[in-house]
Write an enzyme that holds these catalytic residues in place. Structure first.
Site, PDB file in Angstrom:
ATOM      1  N   GLY A   1      38.490  40.135  52.644  1.00 53.52           N
ATOM      2  CA  GLY A   1      39.910  39.889  52.919  1.00 53.52           C
ATOM      3  C   GLY A   1      40.740  39.934  51.656  1.00 53.52           C
ATOM      4  N   HIS A   2      40.210  40.550  50.606  1.00 52.78           N
ATOM      5  CA  HIS A   2      40.919  40.614  49.320  1.00 52.78           C
ATOM      6  C   HIS A   2      41.350  42.057  49.085  1.00 52.78           C
ATOM      7  CE1 HIS A   2      38.218  36.991  48.043  1.00 52.78           C
ATOM      8  NE2 HIS A   2      39.112  36.659  48.952  1.00 52.78           N
ATOM      9  N   ILE A   3      42.384  42.478  49.763  1.00 55.67           N
ATOM     10  CA  ILE A   3      42.798  43.875  49.751  1.00 55.67           C
ATOM     11  C   ILE A   3      43.720  44.108  48.567  1.00 55.67           C
ATOM     12  CG2 ILE A   3      43.723  45.744  51.164  1.00 55.67           C
ATOM     13  CD1 ILE A   3      43.355  43.864  53.591  1.00 55.67           C
TER      14      ILE A   3
ATOM     15  N   HIS B   1      36.708  42.796  47.595  1.00 54.38           N
ATOM     16  CA  HIS B   1      35.468  42.250  47.081  1.00 54.38           C
ATOM     17  C   HIS B   1      34.404  42.424  48.152  1.00 54.38           C
ATOM     18  CE1 HIS B   1      38.149  39.701  44.329  1.00 54.38           C
ATOM     19  NE2 HIS B   1      37.532  40.597  43.591  1.00 54.38           N
TER      20      HIS B   1
END
Lengths: 146, 545
Positions: B478-480, B317
């Site tokens: 941090g939304h891999i 994101h």
């Protein structure tokens, strides 16, 4: 008892007392943690140049001490003096826990107390991240010291 | 340890931890292997307090070899874990027992039904091979396992997302500034969309729950909760071990080895802390090592990639934020970093041409834009001291307020992790990152900023609202996601709807790596739901053979 200008190593207690009284003035906080004061003084004194500068600042402080408005007297005494930067280092150390070195903050490697005891958080009505001391939901209300 | 287990689970983050726990409760023999160390919470808090920079990796920086740790890799120029191409990737994660849930924020909204049908509804992206309703009961179970606090009546049916059960805990209380903003926006809309402030569902205790205390508002959620009021997956790792699971920490799986004829994965070669190599075999192997490590291992093993999709469709994101000095004190830096948001723009027909996004109201002042320590230094160096200093510090701080937006990213094959030419100490190529967002996402977050401007105008502020100057600037969330995506077609996906590899009958991949689309929800709750669903599937599979 008036504090004189020399701070031979045998008079570290007197030096500490002067540092605490200076710190109370420049931080505008009367209740300072004595353990932190001791550690901050040791941290500042670990560098010979900083120690010398600090001793000069303490001498200036003593000339302001006892004035009707000690804070204002100290401010006038530091105006235009290179010791103003030393006072800034002391102030930043108390308010953040980090020693200001070349524009960056250096925290003690193994001691979390300077960070948790930093005056910044109480000054802004908050708390150190990681140590709120608060109850669930306190963030809904204004700070107790607002 | 070379004995067989029923299941090997690789990666002890939230997916691996939940899966291992559920399988152990059903009596299956599970070996959980984690590359990173066990984290001592008190030591982590101490490391955080003594760090010169309070980054997401700061509590964990002393735990093990920096060359093997991805945390802060994207933001610290001195770290080289990522090999970045000209299109750098900006998010990081933790390799540790408990994974990235150590440093995560704890927000757990669900995906909305449309997120699963982007191609069908909007002609962009792809469809998932399952629907929101296929996952709904698992979302409910995940909320119980993690311990989620929320307000059911706000979220039931929101954007079509039906909720079969209430939240296990009532909401995390809003912040003082949340209530001010809510009042300022009462009755207001933007482009016909109501600006309703909602309480963000959070994996954070609003009362004692599951042996953990209620949130005390320590405000250090990122990067570490001192009291585990915020969920982290070490909880379920411990539960799994209490039920008899075997854990190998500080142990890196370096290769999965298939049978050359059947394609069955015979087992995992791994390297222990003492650098000795061993082999573990199991009937089933589950890869839950997060989106980058899972892809790395599959690429290095040369398996599961007949589709050529492993490593591709990398998503995150895109975060941008803006801030103001409000005309009234907002009293930031108290409570979790965010407790409310605006979710009204997470879906709509506009997704044919621009990204959806979620807005978070911040409780952390101006976020990264104004570091308090910098304010202290600035005032001190101006010669302020004593009462004047304190008053100025308070005045500069207590009115700070920020809003963040988190915009979706479409899957693109060119956004990917590949294999760098340099290898790590175990001989696995470091990840080579390629990530370039497109106009779809950019249009989404730029539109979000017009909404943010309207919100700021409603609140009132001094001087000007501060936005990012460069339209192409963003930070990672941090939304891999996406590197081993699920799908019905083996030519265009890595795993099927049950997370089973199309190429290897006993290999499963679970976690955010299998997401075909990103939606706008923080991924962890969906990861947990998929893990619980997979645990049920594997239990039945093991019982039937």
């Amino acid at each position: 008892m008036p504090i004189t200008g020399d701070f031979p190593s045998g008079h570290e207690t007197i030096r500490l007392r002067a540092f605490v009284e200076l710190s109370r003035c420049i931080t505008a906080v009367s209740e300072l943690d004595m353990n932190l004061a001791h550690n901050h003084l040791a941290h500042l004194s670990s560098d010979p140049k900083v120690r010398t500068d600090l001793d000069e600042l303490l001498t200036v402080w003593m000339s302001a001490q006892g004035s009707p408005d000690e804070e204002e007297a100290l401010r006038r005494a530091l105006n235009g003096s290179p010791l103003a930067q030393v006072a800034a280092v002391v102030l930043v150390l108390w308010y953040t826990g980090g020693l200001l070195v070349e524009g960056k903050l250096d925290y003690p490697e193994d001691d979390p107390e300077p960070y948790f005891g930093a005056l910044l958080w109480e000054a802004i009505g908050a708390h150190p991240p990681g140590q709120s001391g608060g109850y669930f939901g306190h963030w809904r209300y204004t700070p107790d010291n607002s | 340890m070379g004995e067989s287990h029923d299941v090997i689970v690789i990666g002890a983050g939230v997916a691996g931890a939940l899966l291992t726990y559920r399988l152990r409760r059903k009596g299956h023999r599970v070996l959980l292997i984690e590359s990173g160390p066990v984290i001592d919470r008190l030591e982590a808090v101490k490391a955080y307090a003594t760090a010169d920079e309070k980054t997401p990796g700061s509590p964990y920086r002393k735990l093990w070899n920096a060359a093997m740790r991805p945390d802060d890799a994207a933001t610290d120029p001195g770290r080289t874990y990522y090999r970045q191409s000209n299109d750098p990737f900006k998010s990081t994660y933790q390799r540790a027992v408990g994974g990235s849930t150590w440093h995560w924020l704890g927000n757990v909204p669900r995906l909305v039904p449309s997120d699963f049908k982007m191609a069908t509804l909007y002609g962009v992206g792809v469809d998932w091979p399952l629907s929101y309703m296929d996952l709904e009961k698992w979302y409910a179970e995940a909320e119980i396992e993690l311990g989620v606090a929320g307000r059911h009546e706000q979220w039931d049916g929101l954007l079509g997302a039906y909720r079969s059960t209430p939240f296990p805990m009532s909401e995390i209380w809003p912040s003082y500034s949340d209530l001010l903003v809510e009042e300022a926006l009462r009755g207001k809309s933007f482009d016909g969309v109501r600006l309703e402030v909602l309480r963000t569902p959070q994996a954070r205790n609003s009362r004692p729950y599951d042996g953990r205390p209620a949130c005390a508002g320590n405000s250090s959620c990122v990067p570490v909760c001192p009291i585990q009021a915020k969920y982290d997956a070490s909880l379920h790792v411990q539960k799994a071990m209490d039920h008899g699971a075997d854990l190998l920490a500080n142990t890196t799986v370096v290769r999965l080895i298939p049978d050359s004829e059947s394609g069955v994965i015979t087992g995992a070669e791994y390297v222990g802390k003492d650098k000795t190599r061993s082999f573990a075999s199991a009937r089933l192997v589950v890869l839950s090592a997060h989106a980058i490590e899972s892809a790395r291992l599959l690429l290095h093993s040369g398996i599961a990639n007949s589709s050529d999709q492993v490593g591709r469709n990398l998503m995150d994101h895109l975060n941008r934020f803006a801030w103001i000095r409000a005309r009234t004190p907002m009293f930031p830096f108290r409570g979790p970093p965010t407790t409310s948001g605006i979710d009204a723009f997470r879906d709509g027909d506009f997704r044919r041409t621009r990204a959806a996004f979620r807005l978070s109201l911040g409780n952390d002042g101006a976020g990264r834009a104004v570091k308090l320590e910098s304010t202290v230094m600035e005032l001190a160096e101006k010669g302020l001291l004593g009462r004047a200093f304190r008053d100025a510090l308070r005045g500069k701080t207590e009115t700070l307020f920020r809003i963040s937006c988190s915009a979706e990213v479409l899957p693109r094959p060119s956004n990917r992790i590949a294999q760098a030419s340099v290898k790590d100490e175990n001989g696995i190529p470091f990840p080579l990152m390629h990530f370039r967002p497109d106009d779809y996402s950019r249009a989404g977050y730029l539109y979000a900023e017009t909404v943010m401007k309207r919100i700021f105008d409603s609140i009132g502020y001094e001087d000007a609202a501060k936005f990012e100057a460069d339209e192409s600037t963003f930070s990672g969330a941090g939304h891999i996601m996406g590197t081993c995506r699920m799908g019905s077609d083996p030519r265009t996906s890595v795993v099927d709807a049950n997370c089973r590899s199309h190429d290897h009958p006993n290999l499963f991949v679970v976690g955010s790596s299998v997401f075909p689309t990103s939606g706008t929800a923080n991924p962890t709750l969906t990861v947990a739901a998929l893990a619980l669903r997979l645990a049920s599937f594997l239990d039945r599979a093991l019982a039937s053979t």
